[in-house]
Design a protein around this motif. Sequence first.
Motif, PDB file in Angstrom:
ATOM      1  N   ASP A 177      23.655  16.046  67.778  1.00 28.01           N
ATOM      2  CA  ASP A 177      24.263  16.304  66.481  1.00 28.01           C
ATOM      3  C   ASP A 177      23.566  17.491  65.817  1.00 28.01           C
ATOM      4  OD1 ASP A 177      25.895  14.159  66.916  1.00 28.01           O
ATOM      5  OD2 ASP A 177      25.159  12.962  65.232  1.00 28.01           O
ATOM      6  N   TYR A 178      24.328  18.224  65.002  1.00 28.68           N
ATOM      7  CA  TYR A 178      23.742  19.333  64.259  1.00 28.68           C
ATOM      8  C   TYR A 178      24.453  19.488  62.919  1.00 28.68           C
ATOM      9  CZ  TYR A 178      27.739  22.176  65.872  1.00 28.68           C
ATOM     10  OH  TYR A 178      28.997  22.660  66.137  1.00 28.68           O
ATOM     11  N   ARG A 185      26.669  22.499  55.671  1.00 24.77           N
ATOM     12  CA  ARG A 185      25.903  21.471  56.376  1.00 24.77           C
ATOM     13  C   ARG A 185      26.768  20.297  56.846  1.00 24.77           C
ATOM     14  NH1 ARG A 185      19.554  20.552  54.914  1.00 24.77           N
ATOM     15  NH2 ARG A 185      18.896  22.701  55.250  1.00 24.77           N
ATOM     16  N   THR A 186      28.005  20.592  57.222  1.00 22.50           N
ATOM     17  CA  THR A 186      28.841  19.574  57.863  1.00 22.50           C
ATOM     18  C   THR A 186      28.206  19.190  59.192  1.00 22.50           C
ATOM     19  OG1 THR A 186      30.803  20.518  56.837  1.00 22.50           O
ATOM     20  CG2 THR A 186      31.157  19.041  58.701  1.00 22.50           C
ATOM     21  N   ARG A 187      28.273  17.901  59.507  1.00 21.30           N
ATOM     22  CA  ARG A 187      27.641  17.402  60.729  1.00 21.30           C
ATOM     23  C   ARG A 187      28.641  17.398  61.886  1.00 21.30           C
ATOM     24  NH1 ARG A 187      23.032  12.960  60.790  1.00 21.30           N
ATOM     25  NH2 ARG A 187      22.765  12.596  63.023  1.00 21.30           N
ATOM     26  N   PHE A 188      28.208  17.949  63.022  1.00 22.11           N
ATOM     27  CA  PHE A 188      29.023  17.987  64.237  1.00 22.11           C
ATOM     28  C   PHE A 188      28.184  17.492  65.410  1.00 22.11           C
ATOM     29  CE2 PHE A 188      30.731  21.392  61.548  1.00 22.11           C
ATOM     30  CZ  PHE A 188      32.094  21.135  61.597  1.00 22.11           C
ATOM     31  N   THR A 189      28.851  17.278  66.546  1.00 22.33           N
ATOM     32  CA  THR A 189      28.171  16.971  67.804  1.00 22.33           C
ATOM     33  C   THR A 189      28.411  18.119  68.776  1.00 22.33           C
ATOM     34  OG1 THR A 189      28.431  14.592  67.490  1.00 22.33           O
ATOM     35  CG2 THR A 189      27.967  15.358  69.735  1.00 22.33           C
ATOM     36  N   GLU A 190      27.348  18.630  69.381  1.00 24.88           N
ATOM     37  CA  GLU A 190      27.455  19.754  70.306  1.00 24.88           C
ATOM     38  C   GLU A 190      28.237  19.328  71.554  1.00 24.88           C
ATOM     39  OE1 GLU A 190      27.869  23.017  71.620  1.00 24.88           O
ATOM     40  OE2 GLU A 190      26.455  23.120  69.934  1.00 24.88           O
ATOM     41  N   GLN A 191      29.304  20.074  71.862  1.00 21.24           N
ATOM     42  CA  GLN A 191      30.163  19.764  73.005  1.00 21.24           C
ATOM     43  C   GLN A 191      29.883  20.652  74.213  1.00 21.24           C
ATOM     44  OE1 GLN A 191      32.218  17.135  72.833  1.00 21.24           O
ATOM     45  NE2 GLN A 191      31.628  16.788  70.689  1.00 21.24           N
TER      46      GLN A 191
END
Length: 305
Positions: A177-178, A185-191
């Motif tokens: 996650d980042y 600063r929205t949270r995403f998951t590195e794909q």
Amino acid sequence: MPLNIFQDTDGLPRIILTERNGSSAQVLQYGGQVVSWKNERKEELLFMSSKANWKQPKAIKGGISICFPQFGNVGSLEQYGSKNRLWSLDPDPSPLPPSENQSSVDLILKSTYEDLKTWQRSFELRLRITLSAGKLILIPRIRNTDNKPLSFTFALCNYLSVSDISEVRVEGLETLDYFDNLMNRTRFTEQADAITFDGEMNRIYLHTPTKIAIIDHEKKRTFVLRKNGMPDAVVWNPWDKKAKALSDLGDEDYKTMICLDSAAIETPIILKPCEEWRGHQELSTVSSSYCSGQLDPCKVLYGFH
């Protein structure tokens, strides 16, 4: 090994570290900042902005700098406060392990009366910088010298020199996650299976591993970042539009730099009175080996001890 300290042309006390294989590092007492790290072939491994401002009290863009007591602007605290102070040689450093082939310097920054007016907390920030063959190690320590809890965020900002940012891969951050600083600063998951660059990037990766690899295809060189006590990692490159908007960065500088920070941002560090926090960062370089454009992860991420 005795320290070589001199005043440079800008009047800043500069410390030179050397080791017998020929590598070297330069450290400014202003900001406790590493402004050069060269390997045994005299190749510069750190990036320094072509428009870096070397005049106090401005921070110098490039090298390795310390962000404390916060990462980013929060309230009345000065952004990157430790960057804008003159550090002292530590008169009472902890003993070094015996080694004939390394060079070290110990610096200390103590809270001042001006700090207490702004932050109302007292502290001691120590930094040991050690150069050995193929490695540059930074060990920060922060002690709470106040009678109240001390809360802070922290980062070692590493500006690394690369041949072409569009050919660089960062491995070790996949599936994590980042926070995307370009999207509030929205949270995403590195794909992706590796981080690559084709535009501006400003991300805070969370709960990162202790080893991260930065692969420079063109130079066939890989930086290996090992860290402890700093669970997050910031990946930043301004790309062309942001580079032109920054007064202390050359328009084309973004092409030959990557900023990869060892950090503790998501969860602030909290110290009780007299308690001490310690971090550890080791940067090293290895020759890259490829198979279909991929670095052998067993050699870099897991095989080096």
